[in-house]
Motif scaffolding. Sequence first.
Motif, PDB file in Angstrom:
ATOM      1  N   LYS A  54       0.485   6.792   4.916  1.00 39.04           N
ATOM      2  CA  LYS A  54       1.704   6.775   4.695  1.00 39.04           C
ATOM      3  C   LYS A  54       2.347   4.955   3.758  1.00 39.04           C
ATOM      4  N   ASN A  55       1.878   4.088   5.490  1.00 35.67           N
ATOM      5  CA  ASN A  55       0.912   2.706   5.317  1.00 35.67           C
ATOM      6  C   ASN A  55       0.789   2.282   3.879  1.00 35.67           C
ATOM      7  N   SER A 101       1.271   3.748   1.388  1.00 30.79           N
ATOM      8  CA  SER A 101       2.019   4.182   0.315  1.00 30.79           C
ATOM      9  C   SER A 101       2.224   2.662  -0.690  1.00 30.79           C
ATOM     10  N   GLN A 108       5.362   2.241  -0.157  1.00 30.30           N
ATOM     11  CA  GLN A 108       6.376   2.148   0.033  1.00 30.30           C
ATOM     12  C   GLN A 108       7.373   0.671   0.268  1.00 30.30           C
ATOM     13  N   PRO A 109       8.834   0.722   0.029  1.00 34.75           N
ATOM     14  CA  PRO A 109       9.246   0.136   1.196  1.00 34.75           C
ATOM     15  C   PRO A 109       9.813   0.014   2.277  1.00 34.75           C
ATOM     16  N   ARG A 150      15.795   0.930   2.203  1.00 37.58           N
ATOM     17  CA  ARG A 150      16.328   0.707   1.796  1.00 37.58           C
ATOM     18  C   ARG A 150      16.963  -0.641   1.210  1.00 37.58           C
TER      19      ARG A 150
END
Length: 131
Positions: free
Chosen positions: A105-106, A108, A110-111, A114
């Motif tokens: 997950k880390n 990936s 992704q921010p 939001r």
Amino acid sequence: MNEALTKMRLDKWLWAARFFKTRSLAAEAVKGGKVHVDGQRVKPSKEIGVGVRLEITKEPYVWTITVTALNPQRRPAKEAVLLYEEDPASHARRQEEVARRRAEKNASGQPLRRPDKRQRRQIHRFKRAVD
């Protein structure tokens, strides 16, 4: 009353031990082959007692446990943990899976949060400029 303390339905025990949120979900998992008693697939109404080995699969995790106590009521999580003893190898596998999923997950990219209102407006302007 003594019989209730020595034997208990599998689906009810899974619910009381907090492996499943409802008894019907526990029964559905047993019917679907996600729970094995002493290595065999069984029905939700299977009577279990102390000392029975269970293998519970809830993707992506697998628990291999031994039943240590029976309780017909659903109690707090701290008390539910006392109803079974997990195999050390099973615990280690689950911890490895948790660490792997956390690292995945880390990595990936992704921010962490939001976009706020200003950032959303910038994204919309950029998309309009590209179109």
